[in-house]
Motif scaffolding. Structure first.
Motif, PDB file in Angstrom:
ATOM      1  N   LYS A  67       0.842  -1.202   0.000  1.00 20.72           N
ATOM      2  CA  LYS A  67       0.000   0.000   0.000  1.00 20.72           C
ATOM      3  C   LYS A  67       0.867   1.238   0.000  1.00 20.72           C
ATOM      4  O   LYS A  67       1.824   1.358   0.759  1.00 20.72           O
ATOM      5  CB  LYS A  67      -0.921  -0.013   1.220  1.00 20.72           C
ATOM      6  N   GLY A  68       0.552   2.167  -0.895  1.00 25.29           N
ATOM      7  CA  GLY A  68       1.322   3.403  -1.020  1.00 25.29           C
ATOM      8  C   GLY A  68       2.477   3.308  -2.000  1.00 25.29           C
ATOM      9  O   GLY A  68       3.038   4.330  -2.398  1.00 25.29           O
ATOM     10  N   ARG A  69       2.840   2.090  -2.403  1.00 26.85           N
ATOM     11  CA  ARG A  69       3.930   1.908  -3.375  1.00 26.85           C
ATOM     12  C   ARG A  69       3.416   1.353  -4.707  1.00 26.85           C
ATOM     13  O   ARG A  69       3.982   1.654  -5.761  1.00 26.85           O
ATOM     14  CB  ARG A  69       4.985   0.951  -2.814  1.00 26.85           C
ATOM     15  N   PHE A  70       2.390   0.505  -4.649  1.00 30.12           N
ATOM     16  CA  PHE A  70       1.850  -0.120  -5.851  1.00 30.12           C
ATOM     17  C   PHE A  70       0.504   0.513  -6.206  1.00 30.12           C
ATOM     18  O   PHE A  70      -0.272   0.892  -5.314  1.00 30.12           O
ATOM     19  CB  PHE A  70       1.634  -1.614  -5.634  1.00 30.12           C
ATOM     20  N   THR A  71       0.234   0.593  -7.502  1.00 32.42           N
ATOM     21  CA  THR A  71      -1.051   1.116  -7.984  1.00 32.42           C
ATOM     22  C   THR A  71      -1.596   0.201  -9.060  1.00 32.42           C
ATOM     23  O   THR A  71      -0.893  -0.120 -10.029  1.00 32.42           O
ATOM     24  CB  THR A  71      -0.894   2.531  -8.552  1.00 32.42           C
ATOM     25  N   ILE A  72      -2.829  -0.223  -8.880  1.00 33.40           N
ATOM     26  CA  ILE A  72      -3.504  -1.056  -9.870  1.00 33.40           C
ATOM     27  C   ILE A  72      -4.457  -0.174 -10.672  1.00 33.40           C
ATOM     28  O   ILE A  72      -5.186   0.647 -10.109  1.00 33.40           O
ATOM     29  CB  ILE A  72      -4.283  -2.200  -9.191  1.00 33.40           C
ATOM     30  N   SER A  73      -4.444  -0.367 -11.986  1.00 32.97           N
ATOM     31  CA  SER A  73      -5.361   0.367 -12.856  1.00 32.97           C
ATOM     32  C   SER A  73      -5.827  -0.569 -13.967  1.00 32.97           C
ATOM     33  O   SER A  73      -5.310  -1.671 -14.128  1.00 32.97           O
ATOM     34  CB  SER A  73      -4.691   1.614 -13.439  1.00 32.97           C
ATOM     35  N   ARG A  74      -6.793  -0.097 -14.726  1.00 35.50           N
ATOM     36  CA  ARG A  74      -7.316  -0.911 -15.817  1.00 35.50           C
ATOM     37  C   ARG A  74      -7.691  -0.010 -16.982  1.00 35.50           C
ATOM     38  O   ARG A  74      -8.074   1.153 -16.797  1.00 35.50           O
ATOM     39  CB  ARG A  74      -8.533  -1.709 -15.357  1.00 35.50           C
ATOM     40  N   ASP A  75      -7.591  -0.575 -18.189  1.00 41.13           N
ATOM     41  CA  ASP A  75      -8.053   0.110 -19.386  1.00 41.13           C
ATOM     42  C   ASP A  75      -9.043  -0.839 -20.041  1.00 41.13           C
ATOM     43  O   ASP A  75      -8.638  -1.789 -20.732  1.00 41.13           O
ATOM     44  CB  ASP A  75      -6.882   0.433 -20.317  1.00 41.13           C
TER      45      ASP A  75
END
Lengths: 123, 106
Positions: A67-75
């Motif tokens: 948490k705070g270092r990784f970011t999940i996103s989607r297209d």
């Protein structure tokens, strides 16, 4: 047939960044909750985080170690899931799996898995 | 955070034996528990969901039971193709896996 294909793994120095991708096919990606699960060499499975479908708010949740270092996103237009990893540590070394997370009013489970991509954090 | 404790961490059994793995949650998770099988070099595969429901296509020798904090996974008659590591996973809160049980043939 459901297919999940991860890419983007490799060798990175501590403190560095890396972005993983997961190309999905064979199902309606925009409706799916998606998760990342990792496995350090010779160790067990560890859930990293998830992103819900936009119809369910598109929100993200993360495990405490990332948490705070990784970011999940989607297209959803590209049927692709991403994992942006910053401030990488040696303990982030692992095979990273992309998974579909089936969720209903009664059940939740990781249903389909990719083949994984190896991330090695080392100087 | 909910902690999942699996035991044993490894076991060795003969073909045809009944194999039992336990998973204990650090707090009540109702029946919000799944079981997965992972063969060497492969991605995990869902076997049991919601503590006792067999995933479609999974052989009936696999079963699960329990609720609350204590759960059991059973292989009624161990087959050579069952050599794998088995994981429990709770979904009462954010997902979390147990440490795994490696099953080998004696």
């Amino acid at each position: 047939e459901v297919q999940l294909v991860e890419s983007g793994g490799g060798l990175v120095k501590p403190g560095g960044s890396l972005r993983l991708s997961c190309a999905a096919s064979g199902f309606t990606f925009s409706y799916a909750w998606m998760s990342w699960v990792r496995q350090a060499p010779g160790k067990g499975l560890e859930w990293v985080g998830r992103i819900k479908s936009k119809t369910d708010g598109g929100t993200t949740d993360y495990a405490a170690p990332v948490k705070g270092r990784f970011t999940i996103s989607r297209d959803d237009s590209k049927n692709t899931l991403y994992l942006q990893m910053n401030s990488l540590k040696t303990e982030d070394t692992a095979v990273y799996y992309c998974t579909t997370e089936y969720s209903s009013s009664w059940y939740e489970y990781f249903q389909n898995w990719g083949q994984g991509t190896l991330v090695t954090v080392s100087s | 955070d909910i902690q999942m404790t699996q035991s044993p961490s490894s076991l060795s059994a003969s073909v045809g034996d009944r194999v039992t793995i336990t998973c204990q949650a650090s707090q009540d998770i109702s029946n919000y528990l799944n079981w997965y099988q992972q063969k060497p070099g492969k991605a995990p595969k869902l076997l049991i969901y919601d503590a006792s429901n067999l995933e479609t296509g999974v052989p009936s020798r696999f079963s699960g039971s329990g609720s609350g904090t204590d759960f059991t996974f059973t292989i009624s008659s161990l087959q050579p193709e069952d050599i794998a590591t088995y994981y429990c996973q709770q979904y009462d809160n954010l997902p979390a896996f147990g440490g795994g049980t490696k099953v080998e043939i004696k």
